[in-house]
Design a protein around this motif. Structure first.
Motif, PDB file in Angstrom:
ATOM      1  N   VAL A  37     -14.853  -8.683 -13.123  1.00 57.21           N
ATOM      2  CA  VAL A  37     -13.945  -9.476 -13.950  1.00 57.21           C
ATOM      3  C   VAL A  37     -12.567  -8.813 -13.909  1.00 57.21           C
ATOM      4  O   VAL A  37     -12.430  -7.612 -14.153  1.00 57.21           O
ATOM      5  CB  VAL A  37     -14.457  -9.577 -15.394  1.00 57.21           C
ATOM      6  N   GLU A  38     -11.540  -9.611 -13.618  1.00 55.64           N
ATOM      7  CA  GLU A  38     -10.213  -9.045 -13.363  1.00 55.64           C
ATOM      8  C   GLU A  38      -9.117  -9.932 -13.937  1.00 55.64           C
ATOM      9  O   GLU A  38      -9.217 -11.167 -13.922  1.00 55.64           O
ATOM     10  CB  GLU A  38     -10.006  -8.902 -11.839  1.00 55.64           C
ATOM     11  N   ALA A  39      -8.072  -9.306 -14.450  1.00 59.67           N
ATOM     12  CA  ALA A  39      -6.839  -9.997 -14.836  1.00 59.67           C
ATOM     13  C   ALA A  39      -5.675  -9.117 -14.427  1.00 59.67           C
ATOM     14  O   ALA A  39      -5.759  -7.883 -14.484  1.00 59.67           O
ATOM     15  CB  ALA A  39      -6.808 -10.258 -16.336  1.00 59.67           C
ATOM     16  N   SER A  40      -4.600  -9.726 -13.958  1.00 60.70           N
ATOM     17  CA  SER A  40      -3.451  -8.958 -13.479  1.00 60.70           C
ATOM     18  C   SER A  40      -2.537  -8.558 -14.633  1.00 60.70           C
ATOM     19  O   SER A  40      -2.272  -9.345 -15.546  1.00 60.70           O
ATOM     20  CB  SER A  40      -2.650  -9.772 -12.461  1.00 60.70           C
ATOM     21  N   PHE A  51     -12.793 -14.062  -0.327  1.00 61.48           N
ATOM     22  CA  PHE A  51     -11.540 -14.692   0.093  1.00 61.48           C
ATOM     23  C   PHE A  51     -10.429 -14.569  -0.941  1.00 61.48           C
ATOM     24  O   PHE A  51      -9.254 -14.729  -0.606  1.00 61.48           O
ATOM     25  CB  PHE A  51     -11.787 -16.165   0.443  1.00 61.48           C
ATOM     26  N   TYR A  52     -10.776 -14.287  -2.176  1.00 59.82           N
ATOM     27  CA  TYR A  52      -9.773 -14.198  -3.237  1.00 59.82           C
ATOM     28  C   TYR A  52      -9.569 -12.769  -3.739  1.00 59.82           C
ATOM     29  O   TYR A  52      -8.871 -12.568  -4.734  1.00 59.82           O
ATOM     30  CB  TYR A  52     -10.163 -15.108  -4.404  1.00 59.82           C
ATOM     31  N   ALA A  53     -10.132 -11.783  -3.052  1.00 67.48           N
ATOM     32  CA  ALA A  53     -10.062 -10.402  -3.528  1.00 67.48           C
ATOM     33  C   ALA A  53      -9.514  -9.471  -2.450  1.00 67.48           C
ATOM     34  O   ALA A  53     -10.084  -9.386  -1.365  1.00 67.48           O
ATOM     35  CB  ALA A  53     -11.456  -9.929  -3.956  1.00 67.48           C
ATOM     36  N   PRO A  54      -8.412  -8.760  -2.727  1.00 66.01           N
ATOM     37  CA  PRO A  54      -7.988  -7.719  -1.788  1.00 66.01           C
ATOM     38  C   PRO A  54      -9.067  -6.650  -1.692  1.00 66.01           C
ATOM     39  O   PRO A  54      -9.750  -6.354  -2.686  1.00 66.01           O
ATOM     40  CB  PRO A  54      -6.717  -7.148  -2.427  1.00 66.01           C
ATOM     41  N   THR A  55      -9.241  -6.071  -0.518  1.00 67.44           N
ATOM     42  CA  THR A  55     -10.316  -5.102  -0.349  1.00 67.44           C
ATOM     43  C   THR A  55     -10.185  -3.959  -1.347  1.00 67.44           C
ATOM     44  O   THR A  55      -9.093  -3.391  -1.550  1.00 67.44           O
ATOM     45  CB  THR A  55     -10.375  -4.553   1.081  1.00 67.44           C
ATOM     46  N   ALA A  56     -11.312  -3.638  -1.969  1.00 68.05           N
ATOM     47  CA  ALA A  56     -11.343  -2.573  -2.967  1.00 68.05           C
ATOM     48  C   ALA A  56     -11.341  -1.191  -2.338  1.00 68.05           C
ATOM     49  O   ALA A  56     -11.253  -0.188  -3.061  1.00 68.05           O
ATOM     50  CB  ALA A  56     -12.582  -2.734  -3.854  1.00 68.05           C
ATOM     51  N   ARG A  57     -11.424  -1.118  -1.005  1.00 69.62           N
ATOM     52  CA  ARG A  57     -11.411   0.188  -0.347  1.00 69.62           C
ATOM     53  C   ARG A  57     -10.146   0.979  -0.668  1.00 69.62           C
ATOM     54  O   ARG A  57     -10.152   2.206  -0.657  1.00 69.62           O
ATOM     55  CB  ARG A  57     -11.519   0.005   1.176  1.00 69.62           C
ATOM     56  N   LEU A  58      -9.047   0.261  -0.932  1.00 73.79           N
ATOM     57  CA  LEU A  58      -7.753   0.924  -1.105  1.00 73.79           C
ATOM     58  C   LEU A  58      -7.228   0.822  -2.533  1.00 73.79           C
ATOM     59  O   LEU A  58      -6.127   1.316  -2.803  1.00 73.79           O
ATOM     60  CB  LEU A  58      -6.724   0.320  -0.141  1.00 73.79           C
ATOM     61  N   THR A  62      -7.140  -1.495  -6.532  1.00 77.13           N
ATOM     62  CA  THR A  62      -7.333  -2.724  -7.291  1.00 77.13           C
ATOM     63  C   THR A  62      -6.369  -3.808  -6.801  1.00 77.13           C
ATOM     64  O   THR A  62      -5.412  -3.519  -6.079  1.00 77.13           O
ATOM     65  CB  THR A  62      -7.071  -2.478  -8.785  1.00 77.13           C
ATOM     66  N   PRO A  63      -6.583  -5.059  -7.221  1.00 72.40           N
ATOM     67  CA  PRO A  63      -5.608  -6.104  -6.871  1.00 72.40           C
ATOM     68  C   PRO A  63      -4.192  -5.789  -7.350  1.00 72.40           C
ATOM     69  O   PRO A  63      -3.220  -6.070  -6.645  1.00 72.40           O
ATOM     70  CB  PRO A  63      -6.180  -7.350  -7.563  1.00 72.40           C
ATOM     71  N   ASP A  64      -4.047  -5.212  -8.524  1.00 73.33           N
ATOM     72  CA  ASP A  64      -2.704  -4.848  -8.983  1.00 73.33           C
ATOM     73  C   ASP A  64      -2.112  -3.712  -8.145  1.00 73.33           C
ATOM     74  O   ASP A  64      -0.887  -3.636  -7.978  1.00 73.33           O
ATOM     75  CB  ASP A  64      -2.725  -4.461 -10.461  1.00 73.33           C
ATOM     76  N   TRP A 119      -2.699 -16.486  -2.268  1.00 75.88           N
ATOM     77  CA  TRP A 119      -2.104 -15.253  -1.755  1.00 75.88           C
ATOM     78  C   TRP A 119      -0.583 -15.296  -1.842  1.00 75.88           C
ATOM     79  O   TRP A 119       0.066 -14.283  -2.129  1.00 75.88           O
ATOM     80  CB  TRP A 119      -2.558 -15.009  -0.319  1.00 75.88           C
ATOM     81  N   CYS A 120      -0.006 -16.468  -1.618  1.00 73.15           N
ATOM     82  CA  CYS A 120       1.457 -16.582  -1.648  1.00 73.15           C
ATOM     83  C   CYS A 120       1.994 -16.520  -3.072  1.00 73.15           C
ATOM     84  O   CYS A 120       3.048 -15.916  -3.310  1.00 73.15           O
ATOM     85  CB  CYS A 120       1.895 -17.876  -0.975  1.00 73.15           C
ATOM     86  N   GLU A 121       1.282 -17.117  -4.017  1.00 70.98           N
ATOM     87  CA  GLU A 121       1.783 -17.163  -5.383  1.00 70.98           C
ATOM     88  C   GLU A 121       1.379 -15.943  -6.193  1.00 70.98           C
ATOM     89  O   GLU A 121       2.195 -15.378  -6.933  1.00 70.98           O
ATOM     90  CB  GLU A 121       1.292 -18.436  -6.079  1.00 70.98           C
ATOM     91  N   GLU A 122       0.135 -15.510  -6.070  1.00 72.33           N
ATOM     92  CA  GLU A 122      -0.335 -14.408  -6.901  1.00 72.33           C
ATOM     93  C   GLU A 122       0.054 -13.036  -6.352  1.00 72.33           C
ATOM     94  O   GLU A 122       0.176 -12.079  -7.117  1.00 72.33           O
ATOM     95  CB  GLU A 122      -1.863 -14.488  -7.053  1.00 72.33           C
ATOM     96  N   PHE A 123       0.260 -12.939  -5.053  1.00 76.99           N
ATOM     97  CA  PHE A 123       0.583 -11.643  -4.442  1.00 76.99           C
ATOM     98  C   PHE A 123       1.943 -11.648  -3.734  1.00 76.99           C
ATOM     99  O   PHE A 123       2.289 -10.665  -3.088  1.00 76.99           O
ATOM    100  CB  PHE A 123      -0.525 -11.241  -3.458  1.00 76.99           C
TER     101      PHE A 123
END
Length: 735
Positions: free
Chosen positions: A222-225, A304-311, A313-315, A392-396
């Motif tokens: 569960v995530e929120a920016s 498809f909606y999550a940047p890889t967690a290897r590096l 968090t999304p923020d 990806w264009c709007e959120e990131f």
């Protein structure tokens, strides 16, 4: 008559069995609080609980144990309490919680209508796990599309991965299941336990998850920016001027291996400075979306909606994009809508039947990569992908999407033999569903995200890849609507030429000139990408023939040719300093080659300096980018000197200010090589020479201005006589 609490009528056997099996479409009709004869019926499903009580203002009442974790009782109340809670007692703990089954749906009718039509352009706001306050109570709304499921339950670390207590309800005919779980917040791990049509169960990650565990773990989070963007200045001016009329020089990066071990935030400290120093206008990130196998480089996506967690968090990823923008660098991202892997916790047969993939196994299976192809004809699947591009264009704040493997989407017979594919309704090989999807994706992105560019990796001669979607071409199709297209033909031809020994190049001269026959049929990018420096293809410098000096000279000459050629440029990491070894995702570029203690000679540092100067002169010279997509910006001077291995051409900007590029792809110095030049320029000055000593070359060139002589040559009334260094490219401009 005074009413008293009494036992509830037991659930009928069928409803009870379906509820306990996770196969009930409307658990809210059975659980929670409902008006009943004699009062209010309360029913809770709390496996392993010793007891359950209802508490409200002035009320505490124990529910009767009905077995199998079900507790129920009819209480003598005139109405349902507005804010009742459950007190659940276990062997080792007592919890007071809001009842998830007292809440109305947290997803609106408009959302459901748009989902049903496949037109929800902000799908990520409707589906997935969304922390929110609902009816005054903080928690998380879980929603998932699973139209073939008999039932869906949420499982996670908040219920000890036993979803029995948290079945979801089906919201009409949309195939969407929903439940609001109070008290569940950011950072919670979860999955969906889906009851398939045959009654069996499958545990699935959320297709819309915005964050995941670090692979190989695969739970959704569960995530929120909470990122505060600081790139307002960049966002306000991006896309001005349009990308095809602007400098566009791209550094392609595989983030996990650029500097192995760096997180998104550590990359933000180093990558923007490095790219800015070299003068690239953009970075292109190999796929960032979550993928289970690192060796796929991100091209087999499960999240498809999550940047890889290897590096991080999304923020953390937002922080990196923000840092690049504040350094004046655009961010492109590889996007992979063509296919997805078969992992049994991800999208494949998500709800027990083909859902995201095509119903026809021949259409579903990708013949080359062991993956599954999306069903582009299904409105909900198309919506999933179109919204993902917008996301990806709007959120990131991504500035461009390079769409991978477009050719595999466009053709029904791609890598298939006769009998392994079926023609479209017109008897052709074109995948009409994929065409419609790409047109919709491009139109939606360009409408919603001003300044964003889409780029096609398309390896065939499909007509109109970069033509507007409303312009119909000779084949009867509207344009696909991309902004740019990778020029794979130029890449293969030019690299094939450069790999030849110079003595044989005269027989392949046309490979270096052929691209100009079709150069203005599309808006092109000239890509020297990761695909060309792996799997035995050798690095760029190692493709060149000859000894080490000749290899580096050929590498530099090719870069000078590439930066002057019509089209935008893309160069993969490591090639900017002539790395000799193939790229490996395990260790990344060989940065040690740039250490002066390794070599006092400018073998590698010199090539990097050349790339820096190429970018600086490129950006400062509108002739090299302003008219990339129109024939008025280019003119051959010498295109047929095959015996000499020489090419010369003029680039012009809108004011007709020229730049003359001359390439000598032979290993001999050519003294007094006469070249015709445009009229009206009395003196020419060499502004770049890939053979300069500082780049590791021999230092042969034209330091003095070259005066145009009234000697007709190459169809022009005046000419100059420069020295052409061996295996080198020179650029000349009016002095």
């Amino acid at each position: 008559m005074r009413r008293e609490a009494r036992r509830a009528e037991p659930l009928d056997d069928d409803a009870r069995a379906r509820l306990l099996a996770g196969a009930h479409h409307d658990p809210h009709a059975l659980l929670g609080a409902h008006e009943a004869a004699g009062g209010v019926l309360f029913r809770a499903l709390r496996p392993f609980a010793r007891s359950v009580a209802v508490v409200a203002k002035g009320l505490r009442a124990e529910l009767n144990d009905e077995g199998d974790g079900l507790f129920a009782r009819v209480l003598p109340l005139a109405e349902i309490p507005a804010d009742y809670r459950l007190v659940v007692t276990y062997d080792d703990a007592e919890l007071e919680i809001h009842d998830p089954y007292r809440f109305l749906p947290a997803l609106g009718d408009l959302d459901l209508h748009l989902i049903g039509e496949g037109r929800h352009e902000e799908l990520w706001r409707a589906l997935g796990a969304r922390p929110m306050t609902h009816e005054g109570v903080p928690g998380t709304r879980f929603t998932v599309w699973a139209p073939n499921a008999r039932g869906v339950q949420v499982v996670g670390d908040f219920n000890y991965w036993d979803g029995t207590a948290h079945p979801m309800r089906s919201l009409g005919g949309t195939g969407v299941w929903e439940v609001f779980l109070p008290g569940v917040g950011e950072g919670a791990l979860y999955k969906y336990r889906i009851t398939r049509p045959d009654g069996s169960h499958t545990l699935r990650a959320d297709p819309m998850a915005r964050r995941t565990e670090v692979p190989p773990a695969n739970a959704s989070i569960v995530e929120a920016s909470h990122h505060v963007w600081r790139d307002d200045a960049w966002m306000a001016r991006r896309g001005e001027p349009p990308v095809h009329e602007a400098p566009f020089s791209v550094y392609e990066v595989h983030l996990p291996s650029w500097r192995p071990g760096l997180s998104y935030r550590r990359l933000a400290e180093q990558l923007p400075a490095y790219v800015k120093d070299l003068g690239f206008t953009h970075v292109e990130l190999m796929p960032v979306a979550e993928h289970p196998f690192g060796g796929s480089w991100g091209y087999q996506v499960t999240g498809f909606y999550a940047p890889t967690a290897r590096l991080g968090t999304p923020d953390d990823f937002r922080y990196l994009v923000d840092a690049l923008h504040r350094a004046g660098i655009g961010v492109l991202m590889d996007w992979v809508p063509a296919h997805f892997p078969r992992d049994d916790w991800a999208l494949a047969e998500f709800d027990g039947r083909p859902l995201y993939e095509h119903q026809d196994p021949l259409r579903a299976a990708h013949p080359d990569w062991g993956t599954l192809e999306f069903d582009f004809g299904r409105t909900e699947v198309r919506n999933f992908l179109v919204a993902n591009a917008v996301y990806w264009c709007e959120e990131f704040h991504i500035d461009g999407l390079r769409v991978d493997a477009v050719a595999s989407m466009l053709y029904l017979d791609y890598s298939r033999e006769p009998g392994q594919w079926s023609p479209n309704e017109h008897g052709g090989r074109e995948n009409l569903d994929a065409v419609a999807f790409l047109q919709e994706m491009n139109a939606t992105v360009y409408r919603r995200c001003p300044g964003v560019v889409t780029i096609a990796e398309e390896s065939t001669a499909w007509d109109g890849v970069t033509r507007a979607t409303h312009h119909v071409g000779p084949g009867g199709f509207g344009g696909l609507g991309f902004g740019l297209k990778w020029n794979m033909g130029w890449m293969h031809d030019s690299l094939d030429y450069m790999a030849k020994e110079p003595v044989h190049r005269k027989y392949h001269h046309g490979e270096m000139t052929f691209a100009m026959v079709y150069a203005y049929s599309e808006n092109y990018v000239l890509p020297i990408s990761h695909d060309e420096v792996v799997h035995g293809k050798r690095s760029l410098v190692s493709k060149m023939p000859g000894d080490w000096w000749q290899q580096r000279a050929g590498h530099r000459a090719f870069l000078g040719f590439m930066w002057a050629h019509p089209g935008k440029q893309l160069l993969f990491m490591g090639q900017e300093f002539a790395q000799g070894a193939e790229w490996s995702e395990a260790h990344g570029p060989d940065w040690w080659l740039l250490d002066p203690s390794y070599s006092a000679e400018p073998d590698h540092r010199g090539v990097r300096d050349l790339v820096r100067d190429l970018n600086a002169r490129y950006r400062a010279t509108p002739a090299l980018w302003q008219r990339d997509t129109v024939p008025e910006g280019f003119e051959w001077v010498v295109g047929d000197a095959a015996e000499d291995n020489v090419l010369a051409f003029v680039r012009c900007d809108a004011q007709r200010s020229p730049l003359l590029a001359v390439c000598n792809f032979s290993p001999v110095v050519r003294h007094g090589y006469r070249i015709g030049v445009p009229c009206g320029v009395p003196v020419w000055q060499e502004v770049l020479n890939t053979d300069a000593a500082g780049y590791g070359g021999g230092g042969i060139g034209n330091p003095d201005p070259l005066k145009a002589e009234p000697a007709a040559w190459h169809g022009r009334r005046s000419s100059i006589v420069p020295v052409l260094p061996p295996l080198a490219t020179i650029w000349l401009r009016p002095a």
